[in-house]
Design a protein around this motif. Structure first.
Motif, PDB file in Angstrom:
ATOM      1  N   SER A 118      68.513   1.178  87.045  1.00  0.00           N
ATOM      2  CA  SER A 118      67.776   2.385  86.502  1.00  0.00           C
ATOM      3  C   SER A 118      69.120   3.559  86.388  1.00  0.00           C
ATOM      4  N   MET A 119      70.091   3.336  87.387  1.00  0.00           N
ATOM      5  CA  MET A 119      71.149   4.199  87.568  1.00  0.00           C
ATOM      6  C   MET A 119      71.772   4.240  86.229  1.00  0.00           C
ATOM      7  N   ASN A 120      72.167   5.434  85.659  1.00  0.00           N
ATOM      8  CA  ASN A 120      73.372   5.428  84.634  1.00  0.00           C
ATOM      9  C   ASN A 120      74.715   5.675  85.219  1.00  0.00           C
ATOM     10  N   PRO A 121      75.670   5.713  84.608  1.00  0.00           N
ATOM     11  CA  PRO A 121      77.144   5.772  85.193  1.00  0.00           C
ATOM     12  C   PRO A 121      77.227   7.113  86.198  1.00  0.00           C
ATOM     13  N   THR A 122      76.847   8.236  85.829  1.00  0.00           N
ATOM     14  CA  THR A 122      76.689   9.505  86.609  1.00  0.00           C
ATOM     15  C   THR A 122      76.064   9.061  88.026  1.00  0.00           C
ATOM     16  N   GLN A 123      74.985   8.746  87.843  1.00  0.00           N
ATOM     17  CA  GLN A 123      74.227   8.428  89.063  1.00  0.00           C
ATOM     18  C   GLN A 123      74.673   7.204  89.890  1.00  0.00           C
ATOM     19  N   LYS A 124      75.240   6.162  89.392  1.00  0.00           N
ATOM     20  CA  LYS A 124      76.279   5.139  90.267  1.00  0.00           C
ATOM     21  C   LYS A 124      77.324   5.850  90.918  1.00  0.00           C
ATOM     22  N   LEU A 125      77.817   6.774  90.265  1.00  0.00           N
ATOM     23  CA  LEU A 125      79.161   7.468  90.987  1.00  0.00           C
ATOM     24  C   LEU A 125      78.708   8.194  92.338  1.00  0.00           C
ATOM     25  N   HIS A 126      77.623   9.121  91.866  1.00  0.00           N
ATOM     26  CA  HIS A 126      77.165   9.851  93.086  1.00  0.00           C
ATOM     27  C   HIS A 126      76.383   9.092  94.229  1.00  0.00           C
ATOM     28  N   TYR A 127      75.966   7.951  93.943  1.00  0.00           N
ATOM     29  CA  TYR A 127      75.075   7.225  95.000  1.00  0.00           C
ATOM     30  C   TYR A 127      76.395   6.460  95.518  1.00  0.00           C
ATOM     31  N   ALA A 128      77.316   5.749  94.958  1.00  0.00           N
ATOM     32  CA  ALA A 128      78.466   5.327  95.775  1.00  0.00           C
ATOM     33  C   ALA A 128      79.318   6.221  96.651  1.00  0.00           C
ATOM     34  N   ARG A 129      79.687   7.369  96.013  1.00  0.00           N
ATOM     35  CA  ARG A 129      80.581   8.311  96.617  1.00  0.00           C
ATOM     36  C   ARG A 129      79.655   8.822  97.961  1.00  0.00           C
ATOM     37  N   GLU A 130      78.471   9.014  98.088  1.00  0.00           N
ATOM     38  CA  GLU A 130      77.767   9.440  99.088  1.00  0.00           C
ATOM     39  C   GLU A 130      77.839   8.359 100.385  1.00  0.00           C
ATOM     40  N   GLN A 131      77.991   7.180  99.972  1.00  0.00           N
ATOM     41  CA  GLN A 131      78.212   5.950 100.981  1.00  0.00           C
ATOM     42  C   GLN A 131      79.832   6.075 101.350  1.00  0.00           C
ATOM     43  N   THR A 132      80.774   6.382 100.618  1.00  0.00           N
ATOM     44  CA  THR A 132      81.974   6.570 101.076  1.00  0.00           C
ATOM     45  C   THR A 132      82.215   7.521 102.152  1.00  0.00           C
ATOM     46  N   PHE A 133      81.360   8.553 102.078  1.00  0.00           N
ATOM     47  CA  PHE A 133      81.874   9.458 103.251  1.00  0.00           C
ATOM     48  C   PHE A 133      81.228   8.784 104.706  1.00  0.00           C
ATOM     49  N   LEU A 134      80.304   7.883 104.770  1.00  0.00           N
ATOM     50  CA  LEU A 134      79.990   7.048 105.878  1.00  0.00           C
ATOM     51  C   LEU A 134      81.451   6.551 106.286  1.00  0.00           C
ATOM     52  N   ALA A 135      81.887   5.796 105.573  1.00  0.00           N
ATOM     53  CA  ALA A 135      83.110   5.109 105.852  1.00  0.00           C
ATOM     54  C   ALA A 135      84.225   5.898 106.406  1.00  0.00           C
ATOM     55  N   LEU A 136      84.245   6.933 105.756  1.00  0.00           N
ATOM     56  CA  LEU A 136      85.415   8.017 105.883  1.00  0.00           C
ATOM     57  C   LEU A 136      85.478   8.535 107.591  1.00  0.00           C
ATOM     58  N   GLY A 137      84.059   8.785 107.841  1.00  0.00           N
ATOM     59  CA  GLY A 137      83.809   9.464 109.316  1.00  0.00           C
ATOM     60  C   GLY A 137      84.092   8.532 110.000  1.00  0.00           C
ATOM     61  N   ASN A 138      84.152   6.867 110.012  1.00  0.00           N
ATOM     62  CA  ASN A 138      84.655   6.095 111.027  1.00  0.00           C
ATOM     63  C   ASN A 138      86.098   5.879 111.021  1.00  0.00           C
ATOM     64  N   LEU A 139      86.463   5.958 109.724  1.00  0.00           N
ATOM     65  CA  LEU A 139      87.914   5.978 109.473  1.00  0.00           C
ATOM     66  C   LEU A 139      88.579   6.742 110.433  1.00  0.00           C
TER      67      LEU A 139
END
Length: 206
Positions: A118-139
């Motif tokens: 159901s996600m449009n491209p903008t929603q996909k980017l927001h959803y994925a980007r939120e996850q990247t910050f989880l990885a960022l903290g561990n890096l």
């Protein structure tokens, strides 16, 4: 013992802006990247990719895209975290790789697939980007565990960096960067944080 080690990492991590002009060893870089790879993510989708830059000329050119921040050019390595937008394409396959019953697998597909589709491209980017910050903290914490410096870089032109890296932006876009390297000094700045009373609220328990 483990909790004290983890607390020490949290206390000693800071935004380092002065690096020795020295590359990281393969072992150091592998350790940091593994900390990112093992990070949690929503639905276990891991919608990220780590692009590692060590070449001096490339670091300088990326620094220009990042508002000419000198420590971006002078660090040991730049880790660019890209947000993957194609997670819908591998969602089912990723679930199938997990050890669960056919009934549980089908239940999760029926529950989550409509949400993803159901996600449009903008929603996909927001959803994925939120996850990247989880990885960022561990890096970042992984670098601190090795007594290396790091600095999170959010001030850059994402579109220009996407073009520079020749990314297929239908599948991924740059999200955030981490610069890592050997610190010029071991001095740790005072960490200023809000007091617990301002950020933790137990009063709304029902």
């Amino acid at each position: 013992m483990q909790k004290e080690i983890f607390k020490k990492i949290l206390e000693e991590r800071f935004s380092c802006r002065e690096f020795q002009e020295k590359l990281l060893s393969k072992e150091e870089l592998d350790y940091i990247l593994e900390a990112g790879r093992l990070s949690p993510s929503s639905l276990g989708l891991e919608p990220w990719r780590f692009i590692v830059i060590e070449d001096s000329k490339t670091k300088q050119e990326i620094a220009e895209i990042a508002n000419s921040q000198k420590h971006v050019a002078k660090c040991g390595a730049i880790i660019i975290v890209a947000a993957r937008l194609d997670f819908g394409e591998y969602f089912v396959k990723k679930l199938q790789s997990r050890n669960m019953s056919k009934e549980e697998l089908q239940k999760r597909i029926e529950l989550y697939k409509p949400f993803i589709e159901s996600m449009n491209p903008t929603q996909k980017l927001h959803y994925a980007r939120e996850q990247t910050f989880l990885a960022l903290g561990n890096l970042a914490n992984g670098a601190t565990a090795l007594n290396l410096g790091s600095c999170i870089i959010g001030g850059f032109n994402n579109e220009a960096l996407d073009i520079y890296l020749k990314l297929d932006t239908s599948k991924e876009k740059t999200s955030i960067m981490l610069v890592v390297g050997h610190k010029k000094t071991d001095e740790i700045p005072q960490k200023i944080r809000f007091p617990k009373e301002e950020v933790i609220d137990f009063s709304k328990n029902l």
